[in-house]
Design an enzyme around this catalytic site. Structure first.
Site, PDB file in Angstrom:
ATOM      1  CG  ASP A  17     -22.756  -9.063  18.680  1.00  0.00           C
ATOM      2  OD1 ASP A  17     -22.229  -8.037  19.035  1.00  0.00           O
ATOM      3  OD2 ASP A  17     -23.028 -10.189  19.330  1.00  0.00           O
ATOM      4  CG  HIS A  36     -27.584  -9.304  16.223  1.00  0.00           C
ATOM      5  ND1 HIS A  36     -28.574  -9.230  17.064  1.00  0.00           N
ATOM      6  CD2 HIS A  36     -26.971 -10.365  16.003  1.00  0.00           C
ATOM      7  CE1 HIS A  36     -28.199 -10.132  17.679  1.00  0.00           C
ATOM      8  NE2 HIS A  36     -27.071 -10.892  17.485  1.00  0.00           N
TER       9      HIS A  36
END
Length: 450
Positions: free
Chosen positions: A48, A194
């Site tokens: 992400d 992430h």
């Protein structure tokens, strides 16, 4: 050592100890899975908040080197700021999904605002040349009824996770890897990491250990399918083809409707129609791979020159037996333009003794080579030293079917008892279609011997 640092170190040690205790059990599960020819479970790695220069670049290298698929949930603002990097993610074979435009918690937005932030991100992704999936992930995983309605309005599918690396919270790369491996379970696992936050370089460095450890335990890595579950999308595959001139090349293009997140393939073959495979066009019957990161491949098809003047011909390109794909438009037609000149048609020379009674003399016209087209000609006699008193003026039309090469004009030579020298008249092609006019035919009427 500060109290917070001691607590963090203790948590990391506990996580590592749990992973070590779990390893023997997982090894036995993996062995059983390998014996059965399957996987312990499936893992979909997801990242992400990118793209971000540095972490995303490193991550692409790590995943490609280890042949691991993944899905990147991108933030629209970061896509606009790093278009090259967004394109690189897709071109290296990974799927791209939507993580909102500005990473605002969707539970603080109206239904309309949720839909608009997703649409804005989709536009940003397409504007830079990528082909995003319809998958989205809400920032922070936060959802409520309005957010879900806005997601539906935007035509998207929400995807959460069941393995949280907590890479944003703390830990070394080894601790993040141990955390992920400890939380894997047989079945489907969606891992959250992430590539666009402050600690992303540490999280990215954990990926090799995650891949190595998961594979050792018998897990298989996948992307996410259309519904957001571990698997792969199944795009439609279609074929198109260009026309070509004889002696040139047609181009068949195999096209996918959307990125599949992996290498796919389809069987391609050339099929005879009015043009024959083998004689007019090269024979092709092979499997063609579409590498991950590509939405199309082009395949040249050689067209042969045969020396025969022919009408427009056609052949087909057919695809079948897809792997990782479903069939869309599975047949394409390609036309072959002829490049051969029309053949020459030439008349023959005929000698006929002057007859005592009217006699029919055949005058033959011959094509220099067979034609693949219908040839139409009109033949007519013309006076020379012999005139209309010596022969019957004749005009006739002929149609030569493809492959036929001769036409024969029958001319009546009149009886003549007058003693005179040799005389001659001509037979000419006065009209021709699909043939070029060569030499005329000549009929020589020879005087009788004394």
């Amino acid at each position: 050592m500060p109290r917070a640092a001691r607590a963090l170190a203790l948590l990391g040690a506990i996580a590592l100890l749990l992973a070590l205790l779990e390893a023997p059990r997982m090894e036995s599960v993996a062995a059983a899975a390998r014996a059965g020819g399957g996987c312990t479970g499936r893992i979909a790695l997801t990242f992400d908040d990118g793209p971000a220069a540095g972490p995303t670049d490193d991550l692409l290298h790590i995943l490609r080197e280890r042949r691991v698929p993944a899905t990147f949930f991108m933030v629209g603002q970061r896509v606009a700021a790093a278009p090259r990097l967004a394109r690189a993610v897709e071109r290296k074979g990974f799927l791209i999904a939507n993580h909102s435009y500005a990473h605002v918690r969707m539970t603080t937005q109206t239904r309309a605002q949720v839909a608009e932030t997703l649409r804005a991100t989709d536009r940003a992704l397409r504007r830079v040349g990528t082909h995003p999936t319809r998958l989205m992930r809400p920032p922070y995983g936060a959802l409520d009824a309005d957010a879900r309605a806005g997601i539906r309005d935007a035509g998207m599918v929400p995807v959460l996770w069941n393995v949280d690396s907590q890479d944003w919270a703390g830990g070394t790369s080894a601790q993040i890897a141990a955390r992920i491996l400890d939380r894997l379970r047989p079945g489907d696992n969606i891992v959250l990491q992430h590539d666009g936050v402050t600690r992303s370089p540490i999280s990215v460095d954990a990926v090799p250990a995650v891949v190595r450890g998961a594979r050792r335990r018998g897990y298989c890595f996948t992307a996410l399918d259309e519904s957001g579950r571990p698997g792969f999308p199944t795009p439609r595959v279609s074929v198109s083809a260009t026309d070509a001139a004889e002696g040139g090349r047609a181009i068949a293009t195999i096209t996918l409707s959307r990125p599949p997140g992996r290498t796919t393939s389809v069987r391609v073959r050339t099929v005879s129609r009015s043009a024959r495979v083998g004689s007019d066009v090269v024979r092709i019957a092979r499997r063609v791979r579409i590498p991950a990161g590509r939405l199309s491949v082009r395949m040249p098809i050689d067209v042969r020159r045969d020396g025969t003047d022919e009408p427009l011909e056609e052949f087909a390109v057919r695809i079948s037996r897809p792997r990782g794909l479903t069939l869309g438009h599975d047949v394409a037609m390609a036309r072959i333009r002829d490049r051969d000149r029309a053949p020459l048609i030439r008349g023959s020379d005929v000698t006929a003794p002057e007859p005592a009674a009217d006699t029919v003399v055949p005058v033959t016209f011959t094509l220099a080579r067979p034609s693949g087209k219908e040839v139409r000609i009109v033949l007519r006699t013309f006076a020379g030293t012999a005139d209309g008193t010596d022969f019957v003026v004749t005009r006739e039309a002929f149609v030569l079917a493809p492959g036929e090469t001769t036409a024969e004009l029958l001319v009546t030579v009149r009886a003549d008892t007058v003693e005179e020298p040799d005389e001659a008249f001509r037979v000419e092609v006065v009209r021709a279609a699909n043939a070029r006019v060569g030499r005329v035919g000549t009929v020589t009427i020879t005087a009788p011997l004394p």
